[in-house]
Design an enzyme around this catalytic site. Structure first.
Site, PDB file in Angstrom:
ATOM      1  N   ASP A  99       0.826  -1.210   0.000  1.00 54.93           N
ATOM      2  CA  ASP A  99       0.000   0.000   0.000  1.00 54.93           C
ATOM      3  C   ASP A  99       0.860   1.260   0.000  1.00 54.93           C
ATOM      4  O   ASP A  99       0.555   2.222  -0.686  1.00 54.93           O
ATOM      5  CB  ASP A  99      -0.975   0.017   1.197  1.00 54.93           C
ATOM      6  CG  ASP A  99      -0.270  -0.228   2.523  1.00 54.93           C
ATOM      7  OD1 ASP A  99       0.701  -0.999   2.553  1.00 54.93           O
ATOM      8  OD2 ASP A  99      -0.690   0.351   3.535  1.00 54.93           O
ATOM      9  N   ASP A 102       7.325   3.884   2.948  1.00 55.65           N
ATOM     10  CA  ASP A 102       7.606   5.023   3.806  1.00 55.65           C
ATOM     11  C   ASP A 102       9.133   5.079   3.996  1.00 55.65           C
ATOM     12  O   ASP A 102       9.835   5.613   3.147  1.00 55.65           O
ATOM     13  CB  ASP A 102       6.839   4.782   5.115  1.00 55.65           C
ATOM     14  CG  ASP A 102       6.675   6.038   5.945  1.00 55.65           C
ATOM     15  OD1 ASP A 102       7.260   7.059   5.605  1.00 55.65           O
ATOM     16  OD2 ASP A 102       5.964   5.987   6.958  1.00 55.65           O
ATOM     17  N   PHE A 151       0.109  12.341   7.477  1.00 56.47           N
ATOM     18  CA  PHE A 151      -0.432  11.084   7.982  1.00 56.47           C
ATOM     19  C   PHE A 151      -1.641  10.659   7.148  1.00 56.47           C
ATOM     20  O   PHE A 151      -2.710  11.227   7.278  1.00 56.47           O
ATOM     21  CB  PHE A 151      -0.813  11.207   9.462  1.00 56.47           C
ATOM     22  CG  PHE A 151      -0.606   9.915  10.188  1.00 56.47           C
ATOM     23  CD1 PHE A 151      -1.309   8.771   9.807  1.00 56.47           C
ATOM     24  CD2 PHE A 151       0.320   9.824  11.212  1.00 56.47           C
ATOM     25  CE1 PHE A 151      -1.096   7.566  10.442  1.00 56.47           C
ATOM     26  CE2 PHE A 151       0.536   8.619  11.860  1.00 56.47           C
ATOM     27  CZ  PHE A 151      -0.175   7.490  11.479  1.00 56.47           C
ATOM     28  N   ARG A 164      -9.035   1.786   8.057  1.00 55.10           N
ATOM     29  CA  ARG A 164      -8.684   1.003   6.863  1.00 55.10           C
ATOM     30  C   ARG A 164      -9.850   0.923   5.879  1.00 55.10           C
ATOM     31  O   ARG A 164      -9.663   0.742   4.685  1.00 55.10           O
ATOM     32  CB  ARG A 164      -8.291  -0.431   7.259  1.00 55.10           C
ATOM     33  CG  ARG A 164      -7.022  -0.554   8.078  1.00 55.10           C
ATOM     34  CD  ARG A 164      -6.597  -2.023   8.131  1.00 55.10           C
ATOM     35  NE  ARG A 164      -5.668  -2.311   9.202  1.00 55.10           N
ATOM     36  CZ  ARG A 164      -4.337  -2.187   9.113  1.00 55.10           C
ATOM     37  NH1 ARG A 164      -3.789  -1.775   7.994  1.00 55.10           N
ATOM     38  NH2 ARG A 164      -3.563  -2.494  10.136  1.00 55.10           N
TER      39      ARG A 164
END
Ligand code: PRP
Ligand code: MN
Ligand code: MG
Length: 178
Positions: A99, A102, A151, A164
């Protein structure tokens, strides 16, 4: 919309269009190959489900769950396998479906781990890329969107296991996580 959400960053329509495009590209690239999609639980679950609908070559799906050893050591890149693949990937053309990238530590670990199993090929497909926070370089083969260092939650991505289920990629209000 959920009250903890500051704004929608990528709408579900934009997600759908981009994922269709990615599916087409993957279809072209894997014609006649032995494709295995590996979903990195839990964040990639929605992306994998959606993406696979637009890949028009026969494929297997498998799932892997990994976790870092405590949040403070996440930056060390030491991760543990919570659930391993069900089947061998030796000799297969494998595509990891993530997904978000980072720091890159999760994928860096996974790539090394899966390569050691004797795959025929290994590529990376990520919906989101957050390059500002990268600690280790990861070569991405298929990318949906580059996102700013905010975020983000929704479409599989969580904060404390929540959000989610949101259909869009959203920015969380600061007061929620501060
Ligand atoms: C998140 C996300 C990626 C990873 C990216 O997963 O889904 O898998 O972190 O971060 P990195 O590039 O810094 O390693 P998380 O560990 O939160 O588990 P989850 O998918 O179950 O939410
Ligand atoms: Mn994840
Ligand atoms: Mg998470």
């Amino acid at each position: 919309m959920n009250n903890d959400i500051k704004e929608i960053l990528i709408s579900k329509e934009e997600l759908e269009n981009k994922i269709k495009d990615l599916g087409k590209r993957i279809t072209e690239d894997y014609k006649g190959k032995d494709l295995v999609l590996i979903c990195v639980l839990k964040g990639a679950v929605m992306f994998m489900a959606e993406l696979s609908k637009y890949i028009e070559v026969p494929l297997n799906m498998d799932f892997m769950a990994i976790s870092s050893y405590g949040s403070s050591t996440k930056s060390s890149g030491v991760v543990k396998i919570i659930k391993d693949l069900d089947s061998s990937i030796e000799g297969k053309d494998v595509l990891i479906v993530e997904d978000i990238i980072d720091t890159g530590l999760t994928l860096n670990y996974l790539i090394n781990n899966l390569k050691s199993r004797g795959v025929k090929s290994l590529k990376i497909c990520t919906l989101l890329d957050k390059p500002d926070r990268r600690k280790v370089e990861v070569k991405v083969d298929y990318k949906g969107f580059t996102v700013p260092d905010e975020f983000v939650v929704g479409f599989g991505l969580d904060y404390n296991e929540k959000y989610r289920n949101l259909p869009h990629i959203c920015v969380l209000k600061e007061e929620v996580y501060k």
